[in-house]
Design a protein around this motif. Structure first.
Motif, PDB file in Angstrom:
ATOM      1  N   PHE A 149       0.843  -1.189   0.000  1.00 43.80           N
ATOM      2  CA  PHE A 149       0.000   0.000   0.000  1.00 43.80           C
ATOM      3  C   PHE A 149       0.880   1.240   0.000  1.00 43.80           C
ATOM      4  CE2 PHE A 149      -2.191   3.253   2.643  1.00 43.80           C
ATOM      5  CZ  PHE A 149      -3.206   3.561   1.760  1.00 43.80           C
ATOM      6  N   LEU A 150       0.618   2.162  -0.939  1.00 46.91           N
ATOM      7  CA  LEU A 150       1.432   3.363  -1.068  1.00 46.91           C
ATOM      8  C   LEU A 150       0.736   4.609  -0.548  1.00 46.91           C
ATOM      9  CD1 LEU A 150       2.909   2.740  -4.634  1.00 46.91           C
ATOM     10  CD2 LEU A 150       3.935   2.183  -2.411  1.00 46.91           C
ATOM     11  N   LYS A 151      -0.510   4.801  -0.952  1.00 55.04           N
ATOM     12  CA  LYS A 151      -1.210   5.998  -0.492  1.00 55.04           C
ATOM     13  C   LYS A 151      -2.696   5.932  -0.818  1.00 55.04           C
ATOM     14  CE  LYS A 151       1.072   9.116  -2.661  1.00 55.04           C
ATOM     15  NZ  LYS A 151       1.460  10.476  -3.085  1.00 55.04           N
ATOM     16  N   LYS A 152      -3.439   6.818  -0.169  1.00 60.98           N
ATOM     17  CA  LYS A 152      -4.866   6.967  -0.416  1.00 60.98           C
ATOM     18  C   LYS A 152      -5.092   8.309  -1.096  1.00 60.98           C
ATOM     19  CE  LYS A 152      -7.761   8.052   2.932  1.00 60.98           C
ATOM     20  NZ  LYS A 152      -8.658   7.938   4.111  1.00 60.98           N
ATOM     21  N   VAL A 153      -5.866   8.297  -2.183  1.00 59.88           N
ATOM     22  CA  VAL A 153      -6.167   9.507  -2.929  1.00 59.88           C
ATOM     23  C   VAL A 153      -7.666   9.784  -2.825  1.00 59.88           C
ATOM     24  CG1 VAL A 153      -6.041  10.663  -5.160  1.00 59.88           C
ATOM     25  CG2 VAL A 153      -4.312   8.958  -4.538  1.00 59.88           C
ATOM     26  N   PRO A 154      -8.079  10.819  -2.092  1.00 61.59           N
ATOM     27  CA  PRO A 154      -9.516  11.121  -1.962  1.00 61.59           C
ATOM     28  C   PRO A 154     -10.129  11.470  -3.320  1.00 61.59           C
ATOM     29  CG  PRO A 154      -8.220  12.313  -0.332  1.00 61.59           C
ATOM     30  CD  PRO A 154      -7.241  11.739  -1.319  1.00 61.59           C
ATOM     31  N   LEU A 155     -11.373  11.069  -3.513  1.00 61.73           N
ATOM     32  CA  LEU A 155     -12.093  11.404  -4.732  1.00 61.73           C
ATOM     33  C   LEU A 155     -12.891  12.692  -4.536  1.00 61.73           C
ATOM     34  CD1 LEU A 155     -13.383   7.871  -5.751  1.00 61.73           C
ATOM     35  CD2 LEU A 155     -11.586   9.188  -6.873  1.00 61.73           C
ATOM     36  N   PRO A 156     -13.018  13.492  -5.598  1.00 55.83           N
ATOM     37  CA  PRO A 156     -13.742  14.762  -5.463  1.00 55.83           C
ATOM     38  C   PRO A 156     -15.241  14.596  -5.278  1.00 55.83           C
ATOM     39  CG  PRO A 156     -13.051  14.407  -7.734  1.00 55.83           C
ATOM     40  CD  PRO A 156     -12.401  13.332  -6.918  1.00 55.83           C
ATOM     41  N   VAL A 157     -15.786  13.432  -5.636  1.00 56.11           N
ATOM     42  CA  VAL A 157     -17.216  13.168  -5.478  1.00 56.11           C
ATOM     43  C   VAL A 157     -17.383  12.164  -4.347  1.00 56.11           C
ATOM     44  CG1 VAL A 157     -19.318  12.328  -6.596  1.00 56.11           C
ATOM     45  CG2 VAL A 157     -17.623  13.606  -7.915  1.00 56.11           C
ATOM     46  N   THR A 158     -18.166  12.529  -3.332  1.00 56.39           N
ATOM     47  CA  THR A 158     -18.253  11.677  -2.144  1.00 56.39           C
ATOM     48  C   THR A 158     -19.669  11.223  -1.814  1.00 56.39           C
ATOM     49  OG1 THR A 158     -18.443  13.629  -0.714  1.00 56.39           O
ATOM     50  CG2 THR A 158     -16.216  12.764  -1.122  1.00 56.39           C
ATOM     51  N   LEU A 159     -20.683  11.751  -2.479  1.00 50.34           N
ATOM     52  CA  LEU A 159     -22.061  11.444  -2.104  1.00 50.34           C
ATOM     53  C   LEU A 159     -22.653  10.302  -2.916  1.00 50.34           C
ATOM     54  CD1 LEU A 159     -23.466  15.052  -1.557  1.00 50.34           C
ATOM     55  CD2 LEU A 159     -22.635  13.415   0.146  1.00 50.34           C
ATOM     56  N   MET A 160     -21.806   9.573  -3.644  1.00 51.91           N
ATOM     57  CA  MET A 160     -22.257   8.411  -4.394  1.00 51.91           C
ATOM     58  C   MET A 160     -21.265   7.273  -4.183  1.00 51.91           C
ATOM     59  SD  MET A 160     -23.571  10.131  -7.972  1.00 51.91           S
ATOM     60  CE  MET A 160     -22.196  11.261  -8.109  1.00 51.91           C
ATOM     61  N   GLU A 161     -21.662   6.077  -4.571  1.00 49.05           N
ATOM     62  CA  GLU A 161     -20.822   4.895  -4.370  1.00 49.05           C
ATOM     63  C   GLU A 161     -19.942   4.652  -5.596  1.00 49.05           C
ATOM     64  OE1 GLU A 161     -21.331   0.074  -3.634  1.00 49.05           O
ATOM     65  OE2 GLU A 161     -23.090   1.369  -3.809  1.00 49.05           O
ATOM     66  N   PRO A 162     -18.615   4.755  -5.464  1.00 51.12           N
ATOM     67  CA  PRO A 162     -17.738   4.473  -6.607  1.00 51.12           C
ATOM     68  C   PRO A 162     -17.709   2.975  -6.901  1.00 51.12           C
ATOM     69  CG  PRO A 162     -16.416   4.847  -4.651  1.00 51.12           C
ATOM     70  CD  PRO A 162     -17.847   5.099  -4.257  1.00 51.12           C
ATOM     71  N   GLU A 163     -17.923   2.629  -8.161  1.00 57.05           N
ATOM     72  CA  GLU A 163     -18.053   1.227  -8.537  1.00 57.05           C
ATOM     73  C   GLU A 163     -16.992   0.756  -9.522  1.00 57.05           C
ATOM     74  OE1 GLU A 163     -20.282  -1.066  -7.645  1.00 57.05           O
ATOM     75  OE2 GLU A 163     -21.964  -0.009  -6.740  1.00 57.05           O
ATOM     76  N   PHE A 164     -16.496   1.667 -10.353  1.00 53.69           N
ATOM     77  CA  PHE A 164     -15.708   1.230 -11.507  1.00 53.69           C
ATOM     78  C   PHE A 164     -14.663   2.282 -11.834  1.00 53.69           C
ATOM     79  CE2 PHE A 164     -15.076   1.424 -16.147  1.00 53.69           C
ATOM     80  CZ  PHE A 164     -14.634   0.142 -16.386  1.00 53.69           C
ATOM     81  N   ILE A 165     -13.469   1.842 -12.199  1.00 50.11           N
ATOM     82  CA  ILE A 165     -12.409   2.758 -12.601  1.00 50.11           C
ATOM     83  C   ILE A 165     -11.709   2.195 -13.832  1.00 50.11           C
ATOM     84  CG2 ILE A 165     -10.802   1.688 -10.946  1.00 50.11           C
ATOM     85  CD1 ILE A 165      -9.416   4.431 -10.727  1.00 50.11           C
ATOM     86  N   CYS A 166     -11.420   3.080 -14.794  1.00 51.57           N
ATOM     87  CA  CYS A 166     -10.632   2.657 -15.945  1.00 51.57           C
ATOM     88  C   CYS A 166      -9.864   3.857 -16.479  1.00 51.57           C
ATOM     89  CB  CYS A 166     -11.489   2.041 -17.044  1.00 51.57           C
ATOM     90  SG  CYS A 166     -12.492   3.218 -17.959  1.00 51.57           S
ATOM     91  N   ILE A 167      -8.793   3.571 -17.187  1.00 48.73           N
ATOM     92  CA  ILE A 167      -7.989   4.611 -17.821  1.00 48.73           C
ATOM     93  C   ILE A 167      -7.965   4.329 -19.308  1.00 48.73           C
ATOM     94  CG2 ILE A 167      -5.681   5.608 -18.040  1.00 48.73           C
ATOM     95  CD1 ILE A 167      -5.278   5.029 -15.078  1.00 48.73           C
ATOM     96  N   ALA A 168      -8.349   5.347 -20.088  1.00 47.64           N
ATOM     97  CA  ALA A 168      -8.372   5.218 -21.547  1.00 47.64           C
ATOM     98  C   ALA A 168      -7.839   6.509 -22.150  1.00 47.64           C
ATOM     99  CB  ALA A 168      -9.795   4.956 -22.037  1.00 47.64           C
ATOM    100  N   ASN A 169      -6.900   6.372 -23.067  1.00 47.40           N
ATOM    101  CA  ASN A 169      -6.293   7.533 -23.736  1.00 47.40           C
ATOM    102  C   ASN A 169      -5.727   8.536 -22.730  1.00 47.40           C
ATOM    103  OD1 ASN A 169      -7.181   6.421 -26.208  1.00 47.40           O
ATOM    104  ND2 ASN A 169      -9.152   7.458 -26.016  1.00 47.40           N
ATOM    105  N   GLY A 170      -5.177   8.013 -21.651  1.00 50.84           N
ATOM    106  CA  GLY A 170      -4.550   8.864 -20.650  1.00 50.84           C
ATOM    107  C   GLY A 170      -5.502   9.536 -19.694  1.00 50.84           C
ATOM    108  N   GLU A 171      -6.801   9.281 -19.837  1.00 56.25           N
ATOM    109  CA  GLU A 171      -7.788   9.896 -18.962  1.00 56.25           C
ATOM    110  C   GLU A 171      -8.446   8.837 -18.084  1.00 56.25           C
ATOM    111  OE1 GLU A 171      -9.238  13.765 -21.423  1.00 56.25           O
ATOM    112  OE2 GLU A 171     -10.146  11.860 -21.988  1.00 56.25           O
ATOM    113  N   CYS A 172      -8.804   9.239 -16.878  1.00 61.73           N
ATOM    114  CA  CYS A 172      -9.373   8.314 -15.899  1.00 61.73           C
ATOM    115  C   CYS A 172     -10.882   8.520 -15.810  1.00 61.73           C
ATOM    116  CB  CYS A 172      -8.726   8.550 -14.535  1.00 61.73           C
ATOM    117  SG  CYS A 172      -9.349   7.461 -13.234  1.00 61.73           S
ATOM    118  N   TYR A 173     -11.614   7.421 -15.823  1.00 63.74           N
ATOM    119  CA  TYR A 173     -13.068   7.456 -15.723  1.00 63.74           C
ATOM    120  C   TYR A 173     -13.499   6.653 -14.491  1.00 63.74           C
ATOM    121  CZ  TYR A 173     -12.825   9.110 -20.530  1.00 63.74           C
ATOM    122  OH  TYR A 173     -12.532   9.828 -21.645  1.00 63.74           O
ATOM    123  N   ILE A 174     -14.384   7.249 -13.704  1.00 67.07           N
ATOM    124  CA  ILE A 174     -14.885   6.590 -12.505  1.00 67.07           C
ATOM    125  C   ILE A 174     -16.407   6.535 -12.584  1.00 67.07           C
ATOM    126  CG2 ILE A 174     -15.070   6.678  -9.993  1.00 67.07           C
ATOM    127  CD1 ILE A 174     -12.346   8.032  -9.955  1.00 67.07           C
ATOM    128  N   GLY A 175     -16.934   5.331 -12.493  1.00 67.74           N
ATOM    129  CA  GLY A 175     -18.376   5.141 -12.521  1.00 67.74           C
ATOM    130  C   GLY A 175     -18.939   5.086 -11.111  1.00 67.74           C
TER     131      GLY A 175
END
Length: 201
Positions: A149-175
């Motif tokens: 474990f290296l670190k924890k990175v807080p997400l800017p959106v906190t009032l919903m449940e994060p379910e999915f993460i992917c990186i495409a074309n250098g950009e990160c998408y969180i569902g």
């Protein structure tokens, strides 16, 4: 364990967010996570329930089911490393991470990986790092490929449940799953390395 549960996968165009196609009545059970194998052009769906060992392999172009498999671990999420031809998976109910080969055979189990919470909702491989979404904590936990474990990175959106993460074309998408369970939404982070807290990895 067989089930009549059916799900849908929606395909969106990244450039403008337009819905391109909806694939309905897919027998992928709860479908808690998806990952893409760029070597085989396959999408792997993690069932999660009713059998947390089950995965379903889909053709990425047609979304037809090619095969299913039962893993040696119960998992919540999965990510694919194209360079290593390995799958990393978040084991259910703990902090451990499983590593599988291209045939979904268990290679090793990275134990006591640390971090917070108990559920790795989504995973992604980012260079030398594993990015894991944490339910309740609403953060990305960063690990190296030895499971440290290296670190924890807080997400800017906190009032919903994060379910999915992917990186495409250098950009990160969180569902995210809406708390009302009436649907979901996707947030884009232009450059994950610039997300506050990620610097230094």
């Amino acid at each position: 364990m067989e089930t009549d549960s059916k799900s849908a996968i929606l395909k969106y165009r990244l450039s403008d967010g337009k819905l391109i196609e909806t694939y309905k009545n897919l027998q992928i059970d709860h479908g808690n996570d998806l990952c893409f194998n760029g070597n085989t052009n396959e999408i792997i769906a993690v069932s999660n329930a009713p059998d947390g060992r089950k995965i379903t392999v889909l053709d990425a172009d047609t979304m037809t089911v090619k095969r299913t498999a039962l893993l040696e671990e119960i998992i919540f999420s999965m990510a694919y490393s194209k360079e290593e031809d390995l799958y990393y998976a978040g084991i259910s109910g703990g902090t451990d991470i499983a590593v599988f080969d291209s045939q979904f055979k268990l290679v090793k189990r990275l134990e006591n990986c640390g971090g917070e919470g108990y559920t790795k909702q989504g995973m992604e491989v980012y260079g030398d790092y594993l990015l894991c979404l944490r339910h309740w904590s609403n953060c990305i936990e960063v690990y190296n490929k030895n499971g440290e474990f290296l670190k924890k990175v807080p997400l800017p959106v906190t009032l919903m449940e994060p379910e999915f993460i992917c990186i495409a074309n250098g950009e990160c998408y969180i569902g995210y799953n809406l708390l009302s369970y009436t649907g979901g939404c996707i947030y884009k982070i232009s450059e994950i390395k610039y997300l506050p807290g990620f610097e230094g990895c």
